[in-house]
Design an enzyme around this catalytic site. Structure first.
Site, short mmCIF file in Angstrom:
data_model
loop_
_atom_site.label_atom_id
_atom_site.label_comp_id
_atom_site.label_asym_id
_atom_site.label_seq_id
_atom_site.Cartn_x
_atom_site.Cartn_y
_atom_site.Cartn_z
N GLN A 106 0.80 -1.23 0.00
CA GLN A 106 0.00 0.00 0.00
C GLN A 106 0.83 1.27 0.00
O GLN A 106 0.33 2.34 -0.31
CB GLN A 106 -0.96 -0.02 1.19
CG GLN A 106 -2.00 -1.14 1.07
CD GLN A 106 -2.96 -1.18 2.24
OE1 GLN A 106 -2.75 -1.92 3.19
NE2 GLN A 106 -4.00 -0.37 2.20
N HIS A 133 0.63 -9.58 4.37
CA HIS A 133 -0.49 -8.62 4.40
C HIS A 133 -1.13 -8.62 3.01
O HIS A 133 -0.86 -7.74 2.19
CB HIS A 133 0.00 -7.23 4.79
CG HIS A 133 -1.11 -6.28 5.19
ND1 HIS A 133 -1.18 -5.68 6.42
CD2 HIS A 133 -2.20 -5.85 4.52
CE1 HIS A 133 -2.26 -4.91 6.48
NE2 HIS A 133 -2.91 -5.00 5.33
N ASN A 189 -2.35 -11.22 7.91
CA ASN A 189 -3.32 -10.18 8.16
C ASN A 189 -4.73 -10.63 7.76
O ASN A 189 -4.95 -11.00 6.59
CB ASN A 189 -2.96 -8.92 7.35
CG ASN A 189 -3.86 -7.75 7.69
OD1 ASN A 189 -3.95 -7.33 8.85
ND2 ASN A 189 -4.56 -7.23 6.70
N GLU A 190 -5.64 -10.62 8.72
CA GLU A 190 -7.09 -10.68 8.47
C GLU A 190 -7.60 -11.84 7.63
O GLU A 190 -8.56 -11.68 6.88
CB GLU A 190 -7.55 -9.38 7.81
CG GLU A 190 -7.36 -8.17 8.68
CD GLU A 190 -8.04 -6.91 8.12
OE1 GLU A 190 -8.42 -6.91 6.95
OE2 GLU A 190 -8.18 -5.94 8.89
C1 BGC Z 1 -6.54 -3.83 5.95
C2 BGC Z 1 -5.81 -2.65 5.34
C3 BGC Z 1 -6.79 -1.68 4.74
C4 BGC Z 1 -7.71 -1.19 5.84
C5 BGC Z 1 -8.71 -0.12 5.42
C6 BGC Z 1 -7.79 -3.45 6.70
O1 BGC Z 1 -8.76 -4.42 6.48
O2 BGC Z 1 -5.68 -4.60 6.73
O3 BGC Z 1 -4.88 -3.14 4.41
O4 BGC Z 1 -6.19 -0.63 4.08
O5 BGC Z 1 -8.45 -2.28 6.33
O6 BGC Z 1 -9.67 -0.59 4.54
#
Ligand code: BGC
Length: 437
Positions: free
Chosen positions: A26, A127, A171-172
């Protein structure tokens, strides 16, 4: 709008960790060996989306890969004591089995500079992005491919570990596959839990810093509060995105609707803290195919002209959800909002930090907070949503701290704030722009 000017003064525990977060793809720019970069070049990327006019490739992003030295200075000048960043696997292993030592040296230099400034670094190992070659081999969709991630980590971890104060393996991934039940999604979810566990145990060989994987904590709520079906489907949504993850990490039981449960002792207890990314709440409507219901007009944060980002700010959800995580320390590894009008960010920060403090008072062991994001950046498909404490001019790459960054710096310095602090940074509450067509 909430009355942020009257918030009572609060203080955070001694040693509370304050920082901001970013992710490699990003901000770095030219991440050309990643699957994300590749996807951004495809025509399909610009189709199938009602907001395709907003779409753009990541390009140079914030040009952070080149400007990282200045960015370290920037982070320090904003008073941040911690920084969550990710390392791009595709830079370190652009071709399968071949290490790019210059890319590694770059990250080592970045980490060293941060540490020298006294900034605690939390590193995310995955990520959303990975090498294109890995994607072409089936990515994490194939359980056997975990060995590639393992080989990469075995190379990387011994070199970076001395500089790392906290870890996110992935991540997530809890939200990958959305709200879908059944055999199409479950194998990926289970594979990601096992990939997380693999990362956890590998890191333990080289590092004593705490390890977790960042969890996208969505607060689901029923569209019709007294409708039994909406309530049940809210539980379902919560289970498929939140609880399956917590349950698996706590017990080693991999339970997901539509498939037989599995048990994996490696997954059990594979965390040292809960890593919470919290943004907004989402409505559940049992009568809609996707379950994800519309937003309440009166709660919309109409801060930018993209419908997807018309979210419902709900700081109370942070308190309520943190109460579910009493068994390990917690770090908020992401929380923030995208707004062109920076005054929204000040309101958002003030309210969410108050909600976080409430959770502390209720006995949740929250140890730190990372604002998302340090700077405006590439929001996966578009540059329009601006999450940053620092504005970035995407032509010149000039960084300019916003008022919210100064507000946050004061909070960090004082380890707390109150309505009086808000008053000094916010002249008036922001007004909402008109409805988005
Ligand atoms: C993510 C980021 C994203 C942010 C805002 C999160 O889910 O980890 O990469 O930019 O949300 O949308």
């Amino acid at each position: 709008m909430y009355d942020v000017f009257s918030l009572p003064a609060i203080r955070f525990p001694e040693g509370f960790v304050w920082g901001s977060a970013t992710a490699g793809h990003q901000i770095e720019g030219d991440n050309i060996h990643s699957q994300a970069w590749h996807n951004e070049q495809q025509p399909e990327f610009y189709r199938d989306d009602p907001e395709r006019a907003t779409r753009a490739p990541s390009g140079k992003a914030c040009d952070h890969f080149r400007l990282y030295r200045d960015d370290v200075e920037l982070i320090a000048s904003l008073g941040h004591r911690a920084y969550r960043m990710s390392i791009e696997w595709s830079r370190i292993e652009p071709v399968e089995g071949r290490w790019d030592h210059r890319a590694l040296a770059h990250y080592l230099d970045l980490l060293e500079r941060l540490v020298r400034k006294g900034i605690q670094v939390f590193v995310t190992l995955h990520h959303f992005t990975h090498p294109l070659w890995f994607e072409r081999l089936g990515g994490f969709g194939k359980a056997d491919n975990r060995r590639f991630f393992e080989r990469y980590l075995t190379f990387l971890l011994p070199q970076i570990s001395p500089m790392v104060s906290g870890w996110n393996v992935i991540n997530e991934f809890n939200q990958w596959g959305g709200l879908t039940a059944g055999p199409t999604v479950a194998p990926l979810k289970f594979n990601m839990l096992r990939t997380h566990a693999l990362g956890y145990h590998l890191i333990k060989r080289y590092s004593s810093a705490p390890v977790s994987s960042a969890h996208a904590f969505i607060h689901w709520f029923p569209r019709r509060f007294h409708d039994d079906l909406d309530r049940r489907m809210t539980d379902f949504a919560d289970f498929t995105t939140n609880e399956f993850f917590f349950h698996a990490l706590r017990t080693g039981e991999l339970v997901y609707p539509g498939v037989d449960a599995e048990y994996d002792p490696e997954v059990k207890g594979s965390l040292d803290f809960w890593s919470v990314n919290y943004y907004t709440r989402h409505m559940v409507d049992a009568r809609l195919a996707g379950l994800d219901g519309p937003r309440f007009a009166h709660k919309l944060l109409q801060m930018i002209p993209i419908r997807f980002y018309l979210e419902e700010m709900y700081p109370e959800g942070l308190t309520a959800n943190l109460e579910r995580l009493r068994d390990y320390p917690v770090y908020i590894t992401e929380n923030g909002c995208c707004a062109d009008d920076d005054r929204f960010r000040i309101v958002y920060l003030a309210l969410h930090l108050s909600a976080l403090h409430e959770a502390l008072e209720r006995g949740v062991d929250v140890r730190g907070y990372f604002y998302w994001s340090l700077m405006d950046n590439y929001e996966w498909t578009t540059f329009i949503p601006r999450f940053g404490l620092v504005a970035v001019d995407f032509q010149t790459f000039r960084r300019s701290p916003k008022t919210s960054a100064l507000f946050y710096r004061e909070i960090i310095r004082d380890n707390g704030f109150g309505g009086e602090t808000v008053r000094r940074y916010l002249d008036a509450l922001p007004t909402l722009p008109g409805p988005v067509a």
